[in-house]
Scaffold this motif. Structure first.
Motif, short mmCIF file in Angstrom:
data_model
loop_
_atom_site.label_atom_id
_atom_site.label_comp_id
_atom_site.label_asym_id
_atom_site.label_seq_id
_atom_site.Cartn_x
_atom_site.Cartn_y
_atom_site.Cartn_z
N PRO A 46 67.54 39.76 22.71
CA PRO A 46 67.27 38.46 23.33
C PRO A 46 66.75 37.46 22.32
CG PRO A 46 65.48 39.98 23.79
CD PRO A 46 66.52 40.76 23.05
N HIS A 108 66.66 37.93 30.56
CA HIS A 108 67.04 38.67 29.36
C HIS A 108 68.35 38.05 28.89
CE1 HIS A 108 67.32 42.01 26.61
NE2 HIS A 108 68.41 42.49 27.16
N GLN A 109 68.35 37.41 27.73
CA GLN A 109 69.52 36.62 27.33
C GLN A 109 70.83 37.41 27.32
OE1 GLN A 109 69.03 33.90 24.02
NE2 GLN A 109 71.22 33.92 23.58
#
Length: 499
Positions: A46, A108-109
């Motif tokens: 992330p 959460h990217q």
């Protein structure tokens, strides 16, 4: 070995959030897009951990609104606390924010990128080519060519009308286009620690900034089962001595995070920067996202700014590609987004100068000054920043608030008016239709409470014309709606349909 040329309307370099949103927005408007990404898989680590309500609205416009609740958790608030633990700043977030989405969302990217990737896979007009690194770009009056290499060293050639570099802080596109950066020289190193807690634990508020001169520390949510701690490297500490798991566990321990209670997903030292590109367009090559700007994380606006970039750019590229606007419209992209993002960078630096204080006496003076000026009172998050200049009627630029009215209308220009239908001529309606615009007439009983009628009434207006990125192009008093529409059509240039 050279492969055949692959052609598209737009080449997008980079499939992070900005690149993926741009590709989706263009494809949803009927354009052929090829995305070139050097990583074979979604990058697993992330970077960003949050997005605001305005950005959620823009993500929904890119086709992933239904999936956001599955990858994001609304944040309850954001506080700053001084060395004594007392609150210096207190922002409360709402689950039903002014833009129809929660004011702040932790995520959460990689999960967001997988959601965007699934949306791209469902778009027949998008081709995502992974494992390709762009090594050369050339352009002429007819288009732009990119050469990319795969892992074996074989070259692939791509041709398009336009190319957009969304390839991050170390942008190859920016380097190949020889675009200089303005650097404010504001830079600090922080140890970033992403953890997964073994047992659920409530953090109130969700996001916290400890303005402790002994060690400024950031605590933020990062989706459903993750959190992030960031510890500022103090004067005299080297990145090498901070960048190890033992140091991470030592700093996490006072927060109740130990190998017994959590898994350390990663730790590493990163350096924040405050920079922006001096030009965001070089001929047929454009920049967006981290390729165009970098800012300290204190306002949480890095990824959000990138998504605003491509939301601004996508509708302008759409009109130019369709011959409905002169390509000079693209010059307003730099004009609008550079000024807007420069303000965000400067605001982030200002926050950083307050947070990154390691002298106890200076920190005590800071805390006293904040409290003397009303610090610690609970407030709401600020409204989205309006545009100050660009493709706007004088007095325009606001971000219009519609709640979830977005779900009921097609994306594109939106004219909302309380005037009778003949206030806009048949020819003007035809031209608006050619732009993909929607015209909505409001009667006296529509949207009475905090809606469009209130917006118009507060401005003494009968009509408002809203751009596809939700910024207000302009408003018109009674009797002037036709002139408002004419002004828009004239500014788009000679290539628009005449109706």
């Amino acid at each position: 070995m050279a492969f055949l040329i692959s052609r598209a309307d737009v080449l997008v370099v980079g499939c992070g959030p900005s690149g993926a949103v741009l590709a989706s927005l263009l494809a949803r408007r009927g354009h052929r897009v090829i995305v070139l990404e050097r990583h074979r898989e979604v990058f697993g680590l992330p970077r960003a951990t949050s997005f605001d309500g305005e950005t959620a609205r823009l993500l929904a416009a890119a086709g992933v609104g239904a999936g956001l609740s599955g990858i994001a958790v609304p944040a309850t608030g954001y506080q700053w606390r001084g060395a004594d633990g007392r609150v210096l700043l207190d922002i409360a977030f709402s689950d039903a924010g002014r833009y129809g989405w929660p004011d702040a969302n932790t995520m959460h990217q990689p999960a967001l990128e997988r959601l965007l990737g699934a949306a791209l896979a469902a778009e027949p007009g998008v081709e995502v080519r992974r494992g390709l690194s762009v090594v050369d770009i050339s352009q002429n009056d007819d288009g732009v060519t990119a050469i990319a290499e795969d892992e074996s060293g074989a070259t692939h050639t791509f041709r398009a009308d336009w190319l957009v570099g969304c390839d991050g802080a170390n942008s190859v596109v920016r380097e190949l286009a020889a675009v200089p950066m303005t650097d404010l020289g504001f830079s600090f190193e922080w140890l970033l620690c992403d953890v997964r807690l073994h047992e659920p634990r409530e953090f109130v508020p969700t996001n916290l900034q400890l303005c402790d001169p002994a060690r400024p520390t950031t605590l933020v949510g990062s989706g459903r089962d993750r959190r992030r701690w960031e510890f500022m490297c103090l004067p005299g500490e080297s990145a090498a001595e901070m960048d190890d798991a033992e140091t991470a566990w030592r700093l996490l321990a006072p927060h109740g995070v130990t190998p017994r209670t959590a898994e350390l997903l990663r730790s590493g030292v990163y350096r924040s920067h405050a920079r922006w590109a001096q030009q965001w367009r070089q001929g047929r090559v454009l920049l967006a996202g981290d390729a165009a700007h970098l800012m300290p994380p204190f306002a949480g606006q890095g990824m959000c700014s990138g998504i605003r970039d491509v939301s601004n750019l996508s509708w302008k590229l759409d009109l130019v590609l369709g011959g409905r606007a002169d390509e000079r419209l693209l010059d307003t992209y730099t004009l609008e987004r550079r000024a807007h993002t420069k303000a965000a960078v400067l605001a982030s630096v200002k926050l950083g100068r307050v947070i990154c204080v390691t002298d106890p006496a200076a920190a005590a003076d800071r805390d006293a000054a904040i409290r003397a000026n009303g610090g610690g009172r609970r407030t709401s998050p600020p409204e989205a920043t309006p545009l100050a200049t660009g493709f706007l009627q004088p007095g325009g630029g606001d971000v219009i608030v519609t709640g979830r009215f977005d779900d009921l209308i097609a994306s594109g220009f939106l004219l909302i008016t309380t005037e009778e239908p003949d206030a806009v001529s048949a020819a003007q309606r035809a031209s608006l239709s050619g732009l993909g615009a929607t015209v909505v007439h409001l009667g006296p009983g529509d949207h009475e409470d905090g809606g469009y009628l209130d917006y118009l009434r507060d401005r003494g207006a009968a009509s408002v014309l809203i751009r596809p990125d939700y910024h207000v192009y302009g408003t018109a008093a009674a009797g002037a709606t036709g002139a408002l529409v004419t002004g828009l059509l004239d500014r788009l240039g000679p290539h628009r349909p005449s109706g």
